[in-house]
Write a protein that holds these residues in place. Structure first.
Motif, mmCIF file in Angstrom:
data_model
loop_
_atom_site.group_PDB
_atom_site.id
_atom_site.type_symbol
_atom_site.label_atom_id
_atom_site.label_comp_id
_atom_site.label_asym_id
_atom_site.label_seq_id
_atom_site.Cartn_x
_atom_site.Cartn_y
_atom_site.Cartn_z
ATOM 1 N N GLN A 28 -2.153 -4.620 6.899
ATOM 2 C CA GLN A 28 -2.894 -3.383 7.092
ATOM 3 C C GLN A 28 -3.507 -3.347 8.484
ATOM 4 O O GLN A 28 -3.589 -4.360 9.176
ATOM 5 C CB GLN A 28 -4.008 -3.234 6.053
ATOM 6 C CG GLN A 28 -3.605 -2.446 4.812
ATOM 7 C CD GLN A 28 -3.319 -0.975 5.117
ATOM 8 O OE1 GLN A 28 -3.458 -0.508 6.239
ATOM 9 N NE2 GLN A 28 -2.898 -0.234 4.109
ATOM 10 N N ASP A 56 -1.877 3.011 -4.445
ATOM 11 C CA ASP A 56 -2.868 3.522 -3.504
ATOM 12 C C ASP A 56 -3.373 2.416 -2.586
ATOM 13 O O ASP A 56 -3.854 1.372 -3.061
ATOM 14 C CB ASP A 56 -4.035 4.134 -4.270
ATOM 15 C CG ASP A 56 -5.170 4.554 -3.352
ATOM 16 O OD1 ASP A 56 -5.038 5.589 -2.682
ATOM 17 O OD2 ASP A 56 -6.194 3.821 -3.308
ATOM 18 N N TRP A 57 -3.298 2.639 -1.288
ATOM 19 C CA TRP A 57 -3.556 1.555 -0.329
ATOM 20 C C TRP A 57 -4.997 1.048 -0.381
ATOM 21 O O TRP A 57 -5.252 -0.134 -0.136
ATOM 22 C CB TRP A 57 -3.174 1.985 1.084
ATOM 23 C CG TRP A 57 -4.010 3.079 1.685
ATOM 24 C CD1 TRP A 57 -3.774 4.413 1.634
ATOM 25 C CD2 TRP A 57 -5.211 2.908 2.444
ATOM 26 N NE1 TRP A 57 -4.756 5.105 2.297
ATOM 27 C CE2 TRP A 57 -5.644 4.207 2.819
ATOM 28 C CE3 TRP A 57 -5.950 1.805 2.860
ATOM 29 C CZ2 TRP A 57 -6.793 4.421 3.576
ATOM 30 C CZ3 TRP A 57 -7.100 2.021 3.612
ATOM 31 C CH2 TRP A 57 -7.509 3.306 3.960
ATOM 32 N N GLN A 58 -5.957 1.915 -0.717
ATOM 33 C CA GLN A 58 -7.342 1.448 -0.802
ATOM 34 C C GLN A 58 -7.573 0.645 -2.089
ATOM 35 O O GLN A 58 -8.321 -0.340 -2.087
ATOM 36 C CB GLN A 58 -8.306 2.621 -0.722
ATOM 37 C CG GLN A 58 -8.314 3.279 0.650
ATOM 38 C CD GLN A 58 -9.475 4.234 0.825
ATOM 39 O OE1 GLN A 58 -10.630 3.837 0.861
ATOM 40 N NE2 GLN A 58 -9.157 5.521 0.935
ATOM 41 N N LYS A 106 9.777 4.364 0.366
ATOM 42 C CA LYS A 106 9.260 4.345 -1.001
ATOM 43 C C LYS A 106 10.397 4.093 -1.993
ATOM 44 O O LYS A 106 10.238 3.313 -2.951
ATOM 45 C CB LYS A 106 8.529 5.650 -1.307
ATOM 46 C CG LYS A 106 7.170 5.753 -0.621
ATOM 47 C CD LYS A 106 6.361 6.936 -1.101
ATOM 48 C CE LYS A 106 6.844 8.244 -0.553
ATOM 49 N NZ LYS A 106 5.928 9.359 -0.907
ATOM 50 N N GLY A 139 0.819 -1.197 0.000
ATOM 51 C CA GLY A 139 0.000 0.000 0.000
ATOM 52 C C GLY A 139 0.854 1.248 0.000
ATOM 53 O O GLY A 139 1.966 1.263 0.520
ATOM 54 N N ASN A 140 0.331 2.309 -0.593
ATOM 55 C CA ASN A 140 1.060 3.565 -0.611
ATOM 56 C C ASN A 140 0.087 4.714 -0.417
ATOM 57 O O ASN A 140 -1.093 4.614 -0.706
ATOM 58 C CB ASN A 140 1.804 3.748 -1.940
ATOM 59 C CG ASN A 140 2.817 4.872 -1.871
ATOM 60 O OD1 ASN A 140 3.251 5.258 -0.792
ATOM 61 N ND2 ASN A 140 3.176 5.416 -3.016
ATOM 62 N N GLY A 141 0.608 5.776 0.122
ATOM 63 C CA GLY A 141 -0.114 7.023 0.314
ATOM 64 C C GLY A 141 0.969 8.054 0.459
ATOM 65 O O GLY A 141 1.728 8.316 -0.459
ATOM 66 N N ASP A 142 1.112 8.611 1.634
ATOM 67 C CA ASP A 142 2.249 9.470 1.926
ATOM 68 C C ASP A 142 3.487 8.650 2.237
ATOM 69 O O ASP A 142 4.587 9.177 2.321
ATOM 70 C CB ASP A 142 1.945 10.375 3.116
ATOM 71 C CG ASP A 142 0.855 11.369 2.812
ATOM 72 O OD1 ASP A 142 0.764 11.794 1.656
ATOM 73 O OD2 ASP A 142 0.087 11.699 3.726
ATOM 74 N N TRP A 144 9.323 7.772 5.518
ATOM 75 C CA TRP A 144 8.392 7.458 4.437
ATOM 76 C C TRP A 144 9.078 7.541 3.074
ATOM 77 O O TRP A 144 8.908 6.662 2.225
ATOM 78 C CB TRP A 144 7.202 8.420 4.467
ATOM 79 C CG TRP A 144 6.289 8.231 5.640
ATOM 80 C CD1 TRP A 144 6.280 7.186 6.524
ATOM 81 C CD2 TRP A 144 5.235 9.111 6.050
ATOM 82 N NE1 TRP A 144 5.288 7.369 7.464
ATOM 83 C CE2 TRP A 144 4.641 8.525 7.198
ATOM 84 C CE3 TRP A 144 4.749 10.325 5.577
ATOM 85 C CZ2 TRP A 144 3.571 9.143 7.861
ATOM 86 C CZ3 TRP A 144 3.682 10.924 6.230
ATOM 87 C CH2 TRP A 144 3.099 10.332 7.352
#
Length: 321
Positions: free
Chosen positions: A177, A159-161, A295, A99-102, A291
């Protein structure tokens, strides 16, 4: 009153005199040190732990495991075998969804490896500064992660979702998660088919906490104190957990309040040592650096680990931890 999940930010506000001490509204005997310690300074408690997102393990689709003759691993050796087996299944692009976001979903996964392979004390020592990020024991964890990444067991971060749906449709096999994912589709619509297993042989787990804080300049101090006391209590937190996806910080909330999916996480967390979230507790500039480095690491697991870990150590020291 404000709800906030960042202990380092909370203590920064407290140091500037912007938050009120809520010690009188929080019964410290009902909370573990991992929840109260990060928001305590000079004997004063500056936030009430309200809700927790437990992060002790991996989610998967039970029917997918059954159809492919897979079982949840009990040991780390069985875990690596599972990764290899998942990678051989037709249609599976990677064993583990990333998952990724910030950057925080990757940090949660990394912390699970720090705790699972290095022990919960390693996580606590990294937070306190008793162990450096450049230490041999920390590097050993990242070397193992690098091996798994280079083997192609982790997906490209996305995107984690979005990754929740890809786990459910069989693009990926497992996904690390927080417990809150049980409230999101497609998990929330198919809870009877969602399985969970803890990081094999782990001695600890983290739980990100949402805290209630009280500004010291509020014009309604008496009402704010009453609300803080209510939110910190078992009654309010039992109502909260009945909505699903989150866990209570207050130990008086009964197991009967939880859904079967959430109860799995609660029971695992009762059997291990609870430790604070690494980057949330240390704060910036470390958090943003952590973070960013992760990445880059996920994209290029051959990167020089000594350089990466020195960068983390430098910004840990710059964070004033």
């Amino acid at each position: 009153m404000v709800i906030a999940p960042w202990p380092s930010w909370i203590l920064d506000l407290a140091e500037d005199g912007l938050l009120a001490d809520v010690s009188a509204q929080v019964d410290s005997s009902k909370f573990v040190q991992a929840y109260l310690g990060p928001v305590t300074s000079g004997g004063a408690v500056y936030a009430a732990p309200f809700k927790v997102s437990g992060k002790p393990g991996f989610w998967y689709r039970e029917s997918f495991f059954a159809d492919n003759g897979l079982t949840a691993p009990a040991t780390y050796e069985e875990f690596t075998t599972l990764l290899a087996d998942l990678s051989e299944i037709e249609g599976v692009e990677a064993a583990v969804a990333s998952g990724n976001g910030d950057g925080w979903p990757l940090s949660d996964t990394t912390e699970a490896f720090i705790i699972g392979l290095g022990g919960y004390q390693l996580q606590e020592n990294l937070i306190s500064g008793a162990t450096a990020f450049t230490s041999a024991e920390t590097k050993a964890v990242f070397e193992e992660l690098a091996d798994l990444l280079q083997a192609g067991y982790f997906s490209v971060p996305d995107d984690w979702q979005t990754q929740l749906q890809r786990l459910y449709d069989g693009t990926y096999g497992i996904y690390f998660q927080g417990s809150f994912v049980t409230t999101l589709p497609p998990f929330s619509e198919n809870l009877e088919d969602i399985g969970f297993f803890p990081f094999p042989e782990t001695t600890g787990a983290t739980g990100s906490v949402d805290y209630a804080v009280m500004p010291s300049v509020t014009e309604n101090m008496d009402e704010a104190r009453q609300l803080i006391e209510f939110l910190a209590g078992a009654e309010a937190q039992e109502i909260m957990v009945q909505e699903g996806g989150f866990l209570a910080a207050n130990s008086d909330v009964p197991e009967s309040a939880y859904s079967p999916a959430d109860l799995q996480v609660v029971q695992v967390m009762q059997m291990v040592n609870l430790v604070s979230d690494l980057d949330d507790t240390i704060g910036n500039p470390f958090q943003q650096t952590f973070w960013g480095q992760l990445k880059a690491f996920w994209v290029d697991p051959t990167m020089d680990l000594d350089t990466m870990l020195q960068t983390l150590q430098d910004d840990y020291e710059a964070s004033g931890s």
